[in-house]
Design a protein around this motif. Sequence first.
Motif: not given
Length: 521
Positions: A351-376
């Motif tokens: 997957i490539l997430q190319g919308d709404g990416v910033s220093y702050e949103s990166l943390k949100d995306i990767l944190s939520n993925s981690k919480e749902h058991g998905w590797s970065a």
Amino acid sequence: MASPCNENLLLVTDSYKVTHHRQYPPGTETVYSYFESRGGKFPEVVFFGLQYIIKRWLVGQVVTKEKIEEAKAFSDAHLGPGLFNYAGWMHILEKHGGRLPIRIKAVPEGLVIPYKNVLVTVENTDPKCYWLTNYLETLLVQVWYPCTVATNSRAQKTVIAEYLNDTAGSLAGLPFKLHDFGFRGSTSVEIVLVQTNSGFDKRLQRLVGVAHLVNFKGTDNIAAIILARDYYGCKMAGFSVPAAEHSTITSWTKANEEDAYKNMLSQFPNGTVACVSDSYDVLNACEHIWGGHLKEMVRERGLRGAGPLVIRPDSGDPATIVVQVLDVLGSKFGYETNSKGFKVLPPYIRILQGDGVSYESLKDILSNSKEHGWSAENVSFGSGEVNPRPQDINSFAGNSTILRRSYYNATFFFNLTINVLSLQKLDRDTQKFAFKCSYALVEGHPVNVYKDPVTDHGKISKKGRLTLEQDAEGHYFTTTEGRGDPAKDLLVTVFENGELLKEYTFEEIRSRAEVPLCRSE
């Protein structure tokens, strides 16, 4: 015909500086100034971009009779007759052959320095040109732009590296985890000067694409690659892959969406291929097209090692949609569990997430993925276009400026309006960059110069001649008032009297700027 103002160094300054040669104390011989980050969003900054500015503007003969006459005519009309320093510029032309009697010292490019430390010093080498040091401030301060981008990009790289380390156990692929889509976000390619709340050379928009490449190797910014080649000697600083945009998908119409995707696989049978998949319904596309009718075609690419299909969500809440897409793809293509206990899709689909990416949103995306058991390792990111959130737009209710869309080049938000620039909070004040005089020689007497506004002591400036040194533990510190040890000074003379004395390669710069996790591997 007059030359374009962007080719005339004498006009690359603020209007009021044209009159400053009359304002220094009588007998002034030397003006010594410095550039620093006084604080800001990140505790340390990546120094980058000065070499471009020096090569572009300062090397060789940059003062000619034609340019002097042009600047005089302009100043006479703009400020009033007699205020332009005609004699001073003619002195530079006649005595120095149009080369600038200036010495610039700076930290090596790519070095990561804690804020509140000196990064650059500038002083005149001809006592008759004391006024020249701060005349050049307007131009030299533009290094804030690539420094801020490189700093922000490095911070994003650090976030991605930490999540890879936690959920994948390997930093493989990190240099390609944040892709620059920012060329389209620039307002133009032409080399002209524009007026914003800071003002900058348009070619600097290309330089911020290079600033992104200090930390990553994925980019669609061709202009940045060319600038890295021309000014930093890097033959190929970045790489890309065949990728779809919405027009190449929607032109097939909704009824033929599957044919559009199939065409991508057929046209690019080997190597990585990326396909934007949210033109209509990204979850439906993942479940019923990619994971349905085209599933075997996708798997066949994987079986023969042709390279991954990269599916690109391009709308919705990033932290939510990434997990939703991962879940759907995992249900259709399966997944493995890595040594860290996290789910990983088959290597032929990412997957490539190319919308709404910033220093702050990166943390949100990767944190939520981690919480749902998905590797970065399942996800890469693209930065290049972002829409302001409704609540952000509402905060400007009543403002006369209409906020439609904002863009950023690399990881820096270059915006269509000053208000959007303020909204995104990435400007010269992100790291509180400043250029201040700290020392002068007046009638043979040294003067330690400083400011300390009673209304804002955070703007206190440094005094005297400065050195940047390291203690026994490797911590950087600035010594003021000429008390430093020149033998330990990390500032390098990079420019003197019209000559570039030190040139850095792009690989050197990348090496210095590398994040700690990568150094430890």
